[in-house]
Design a protein around this motif. Sequence first.
Motif, PDB file in Angstrom:
ATOM      1  N   ASN A 199       0.716  12.915  38.098  1.00 24.24           N
ATOM      2  CA  ASN A 199       1.467  12.778  36.838  1.00 24.24           C
ATOM      3  C   ASN A 199       0.735  11.909  35.816  1.00 24.24           C
ATOM      4  O   ASN A 199       0.793  10.679  35.913  1.00 24.24           O
ATOM      5  CB  ASN A 199       2.858  12.196  37.137  1.00 24.24           C
ATOM      6  N   PRO A 200       0.086  12.505  34.840  1.00 22.97           N
ATOM      7  CA  PRO A 200      -0.657  11.716  33.860  1.00 22.97           C
ATOM      8  C   PRO A 200       0.257  11.016  32.870  1.00 22.97           C
ATOM      9  O   PRO A 200       1.176  11.640  32.317  1.00 22.97           O
ATOM     10  CB  PRO A 200      -1.530  12.752  33.152  1.00 22.97           C
ATOM     11  N   VAL A 201       0.040   9.722  32.648  1.00 23.76           N
ATOM     12  CA  VAL A 201       0.852   8.933  31.709  1.00 23.76           C
ATOM     13  C   VAL A 201      -0.052   7.927  30.998  1.00 23.76           C
ATOM     14  O   VAL A 201      -1.224   7.771  31.335  1.00 23.76           O
ATOM     15  CB  VAL A 201       1.980   8.174  32.438  1.00 23.76           C
ATOM     16  N   GLY A 202       0.508   7.253  29.977  1.00 23.51           N
ATOM     17  CA  GLY A 202      -0.248   6.224  29.273  1.00 23.51           C
ATOM     18  C   GLY A 202      -0.989   6.788  28.074  1.00 23.51           C
ATOM     19  O   GLY A 202      -0.755   7.906  27.636  1.00 23.51           O
ATOM     20  N   ALA A 203      -1.902   5.967  27.527  1.00 27.94           N
ATOM     21  CA  ALA A 203      -2.609   6.341  26.297  1.00 27.94           C
ATOM     22  C   ALA A 203      -3.911   5.560  26.198  1.00 27.94           C
ATOM     23  O   ALA A 203      -4.094   4.540  26.876  1.00 27.94           O
ATOM     24  CB  ALA A 203      -1.737   6.046  25.079  1.00 27.94           C
ATOM     25  N   HIS A 204      -4.796   6.044  25.324  1.00 26.86           N
ATOM     26  CA  HIS A 204      -6.073   5.372  25.088  1.00 26.86           C
ATOM     27  C   HIS A 204      -5.838   3.942  24.592  1.00 26.86           C
ATOM     28  O   HIS A 204      -4.866   3.682  23.882  1.00 26.86           O
ATOM     29  CB  HIS A 204      -6.877   6.167  24.041  1.00 26.86           C
ATOM     30  N   GLN A 205      -6.728   3.035  24.945  1.00 28.91           N
ATOM     31  CA  GLN A 205      -6.551   1.604  24.614  1.00 28.91           C
ATOM     32  C   GLN A 205      -6.453   1.356  23.109  1.00 28.91           C
ATOM     33  O   GLN A 205      -5.883   0.382  22.658  1.00 28.91           O
ATOM     34  CB  GLN A 205      -7.699   0.790  25.201  1.00 28.91           C
ATOM     35  N   SER A 206      -6.996   2.307  22.309  1.00 28.22           N
ATOM     36  CA  SER A 206      -6.944   2.145  20.847  1.00 28.22           C
ATOM     37  C   SER A 206      -5.547   2.436  20.298  1.00 28.22           C
ATOM     38  O   SER A 206      -5.254   2.143  19.141  1.00 28.22           O
ATOM     39  CB  SER A 206      -7.924   3.134  20.202  1.00 28.22           C
ATOM     40  N   GLN A 234      10.286  16.295  27.945  1.00 29.67           N
ATOM     41  CA  GLN A 234      10.678  16.739  29.289  1.00 29.67           C
ATOM     42  C   GLN A 234      10.248  15.706  30.322  1.00 29.67           C
ATOM     43  O   GLN A 234      10.898  15.484  31.324  1.00 29.67           O
ATOM     44  CB  GLN A 234       9.991  18.087  29.619  1.00 29.67           C
ATOM     45  N   ASN A 235       9.117  15.047  30.035  1.00 31.42           N
ATOM     46  CA  ASN A 235       8.548  14.144  31.032  1.00 31.42           C
ATOM     47  C   ASN A 235       9.141  12.741  30.923  1.00 31.42           C
ATOM     48  O   ASN A 235       9.587  12.300  29.858  1.00 31.42           O
ATOM     49  CB  ASN A 235       7.015  14.091  30.885  1.00 31.42           C
ATOM     50  N   LEU A 236       9.092  12.011  32.045  1.00 29.59           N
ATOM     51  CA  LEU A 236       9.754  10.713  32.153  1.00 29.59           C
ATOM     52  C   LEU A 236       9.220   9.670  31.178  1.00 29.59           C
ATOM     53  O   LEU A 236       9.981   9.051  30.418  1.00 29.59           O
ATOM     54  CB  LEU A 236       9.630  10.189  33.589  1.00 29.59           C
ATOM     55  N   VAL A 237       7.887   9.448  31.182  1.00 31.72           N
ATOM     56  CA  VAL A 237       7.379   8.293  30.426  1.00 31.72           C
ATOM     57  C   VAL A 237       7.539   8.454  28.916  1.00 31.72           C
ATOM     58  O   VAL A 237       7.988   7.495  28.256  1.00 31.72           O
ATOM     59  CB  VAL A 237       5.926   7.973  30.843  1.00 31.72           C
ATOM     60  N   PRO A 238       7.269   9.601  28.322  1.00 32.07           N
ATOM     61  CA  PRO A 238       7.561   9.698  26.882  1.00 32.07           C
ATOM     62  C   PRO A 238       9.054   9.547  26.575  1.00 32.07           C
ATOM     63  O   PRO A 238       9.424   9.002  25.524  1.00 32.07           O
ATOM     64  CB  PRO A 238       7.045  11.078  26.477  1.00 32.07           C
ATOM     65  N   PHE A 239       9.915   9.940  27.497  1.00 34.20           N
ATOM     66  CA  PHE A 239      11.349   9.729  27.266  1.00 34.20           C
ATOM     67  C   PHE A 239      11.656   8.230  27.308  1.00 34.20           C
ATOM     68  O   PHE A 239      12.431   7.706  26.500  1.00 34.20           O
ATOM     69  CB  PHE A 239      12.206  10.481  28.304  1.00 34.20           C
ATOM     70  N   ILE A 240      11.007   7.514  28.219  1.00 34.24           N
ATOM     71  CA  ILE A 240      11.178   6.054  28.301  1.00 34.24           C
ATOM     72  C   ILE A 240      10.740   5.395  27.003  1.00 34.24           C
ATOM     73  O   ILE A 240      11.466   4.584  26.412  1.00 34.24           O
ATOM     74  CB  ILE A 240      10.395   5.486  29.499  1.00 34.24           C
ATOM     75  N   THR A 241       9.534   5.751  26.522  1.00 33.85           N
ATOM     76  CA  THR A 241       9.033   5.062  25.316  1.00 33.85           C
ATOM     77  C   THR A 241       9.845   5.434  24.088  1.00 33.85           C
ATOM     78  O   THR A 241      10.071   4.596  23.204  1.00 33.85           O
ATOM     79  CB  THR A 241       7.542   5.389  25.082  1.00 33.85           C
ATOM     80  N   GLN A 242      10.352   6.673  24.025  1.00 32.00           N
ATOM     81  CA  GLN A 242      11.183   7.048  22.872  1.00 32.00           C
ATOM     82  C   GLN A 242      12.550   6.353  22.941  1.00 32.00           C
ATOM     83  O   GLN A 242      13.156   6.060  21.911  1.00 32.00           O
ATOM     84  CB  GLN A 242      11.338   8.575  22.806  1.00 32.00           C
ATOM     85  N   THR A 243      13.016   6.073  24.147  1.00 32.48           N
ATOM     86  CA  THR A 243      14.260   5.306  24.281  1.00 32.48           C
ATOM     87  C   THR A 243      14.011   3.859  23.860  1.00 32.48           C
ATOM     88  O   THR A 243      14.780   3.251  23.119  1.00 32.48           O
ATOM     89  CB  THR A 243      14.761   5.348  25.742  1.00 32.48           C
ATOM     90  N   ALA A 244      12.879   3.329  24.285  1.00 32.95           N
ATOM     91  CA  ALA A 244      12.536   1.927  23.957  1.00 32.95           C
ATOM     92  C   ALA A 244      12.392   1.724  22.452  1.00 32.95           C
ATOM     93  O   ALA A 244      12.767   0.675  21.925  1.00 32.95           O
ATOM     94  CB  ALA A 244      11.240   1.539  24.664  1.00 32.95           C
ATOM     95  N   ILE A 245      11.891   2.762  21.744  1.00 33.77           N
ATOM     96  CA  ILE A 245      11.660   2.612  20.299  1.00 33.77           C
ATOM     97  C   ILE A 245      12.942   2.952  19.512  1.00 33.77           C
ATOM     98  O   ILE A 245      13.031   2.748  18.314  1.00 33.77           O
ATOM     99  CB  ILE A 245      10.489   3.490  19.828  1.00 33.77           C
ATOM    100  N   GLY A 246      13.957   3.511  20.231  1.00 31.28           N
ATOM    101  CA  GLY A 246      15.233   3.796  19.571  1.00 31.28           C
ATOM    102  C   GLY A 246      15.404   5.239  19.141  1.00 31.28           C
ATOM    103  O   GLY A 246      16.398   5.584  18.510  1.00 31.28           O
ATOM    104  N   LYS A 247      14.424   6.099  19.470  1.00 28.50           N
ATOM    105  CA  LYS A 247      14.563   7.524  19.107  1.00 28.50           C
ATOM    106  C   LYS A 247      15.588   8.230  20.006  1.00 28.50           C
ATOM    107  O   LYS A 247      16.168   9.244  19.620  1.00 28.50           O
ATOM    108  CB  LYS A 247      13.204   8.232  19.249  1.00 28.50           C
ATOM    109  N   ARG A 248      15.739   7.750  21.237  1.00 21.48           N
ATOM    110  CA  ARG A 248      16.691   8.311  22.223  1.00 21.48           C
ATOM    111  C   ARG A 248      17.684   7.198  22.576  1.00 21.48           C
ATOM    112  O   ARG A 248      17.301   6.026  22.672  1.00 21.48           O
ATOM    113  CB  ARG A 248      15.986   8.798  23.490  1.00 21.48           C
ATOM    114  N   GLU A 249      18.919   7.594  22.823  1.00 23.10           N
ATOM    115  CA  GLU A 249      19.949   6.591  23.102  1.00 23.10           C
ATOM    116  C   GLU A 249      19.762   5.956  24.482  1.00 23.10           C
ATOM    117  O   GLU A 249      19.873   4.740  24.645  1.00 23.10           O
ATOM    118  CB  GLU A 249      21.334   7.246  22.988  1.00 23.10           C
ATOM    119  N   LYS A 250      19.502   6.809  25.476  1.00 18.63           N
ATOM    120  CA  LYS A 250      19.335   6.270  26.830  1.00 18.63           C
ATOM    121  C   LYS A 250      18.584   7.277  27.710  1.00 18.63           C
ATOM    122  O   LYS A 250      18.486   8.459  27.358  1.00 18.63           O
ATOM    123  CB  LYS A 250      20.695   5.962  27.479  1.00 18.63           C
TER     124      LYS A 250
END
Length: 340
Positions: free
Chosen positions: A180-187, A199-215
Amino acid sequence: MTKILVTGGLGFIGSHTVVELVNAGYEPVIVDDLSNSNPKILDQLTKIIGFTPVFYKLDLSDEQAVKNLAAQQPDIAGIIHFAAFKAVGESVQQPLKYYRNNFYSLFNILNAYEGKQINLVFSSSCTVYGQPDSLPVTESAPVKPAESPYGNTKQIAEEVLKDIIAAGSKFKIISLRYFNPVGAHQSALIGELPIGVPQNLVPFITQTAIGKREKITVFGDDYDTPDGSCQRDYIHVVDLAKAHVAAFKLMATDGFTGYDVFNIGTGQPNSVLEIINAFEQSTGVKLNYQIGPRRAGDIEKIWGDVTKSKNKLNWQTELDINTMMQSAWEWEKYIANNPL
Ligand code: WQD
């Protein structure tokens, strides 16, 4: 410089691999139909590598278009074939779309460069294993019936590649089975760019953290795992990108002939709840989540045995789960302030 054709090169894994190819002294030539990627990623890549790679907007399922590409790029020495539709759920809803695109694209590339001494890296997936009988799963584990048309296209593609080698193709081929590839380039200039609801877990997590998704909804906590949530082998996308460079280096050695396959993972499982906790611990951001019902098609647990990759591919992961979470978060914050 050794020219490498990177199909799907503006996608999540493709763009990170373009960076590592350049770092390793290769010249990438990018092909992408932009069906699941943003053309501005080319500008982002330019900021990272210092020049704009040659780019063709092209539908690889169009046979004539691919023949024209090969005529324009006759001195390609290597190919990384990322280009494919890859949403498991969508493939169940629209199987013909997936079989047509994923097979026509592969066949057109193979036909266009047939007879040439090409080193090909194929983007495969741990999906081919289904739910393994024993863990960690090794490359010699029996391939099980695919859980989706998407997984089936990966399984059949691997068989096609083995068959052309057995028939005496001049290609050398390595299939990399990604976990399962996750994360991003250091830049934080490139990262995962899901279209619509992730659909994938980690982008859903980061979008929730930034407030784009409720939970976040954790899809099930009643599995036979330590905390009840599904386990996966999450790998930093930069480590995964570097595995492609290692594959070309292996195919360039005299000892390599024909076809081989490698697991590209960390060898360590993490559950959904452990990922949520790792994100909170490494970023300091508290996540709002609830436990929900299981998601159809999910397997319970899978992580890779990466011994063969370490010993024969001469590759292993270097980046830990905290770096995966922190880099994913930095990318989400960047894209929130700099929409592409
Ligand atoms: C991971 C876990 C979900 C979202 C992916 C790709 C697949 C292949 C392997 C390349 C699962 C849970 C998710 C959410 C959740 N890669 N989850 N809530 O399904 O392992 O497959 O990697 O070929 O193409 O799709 O990854 O990130 O979707 O799910 O609880 O909102 O997270 O149930 O257990 P998956 P994923």
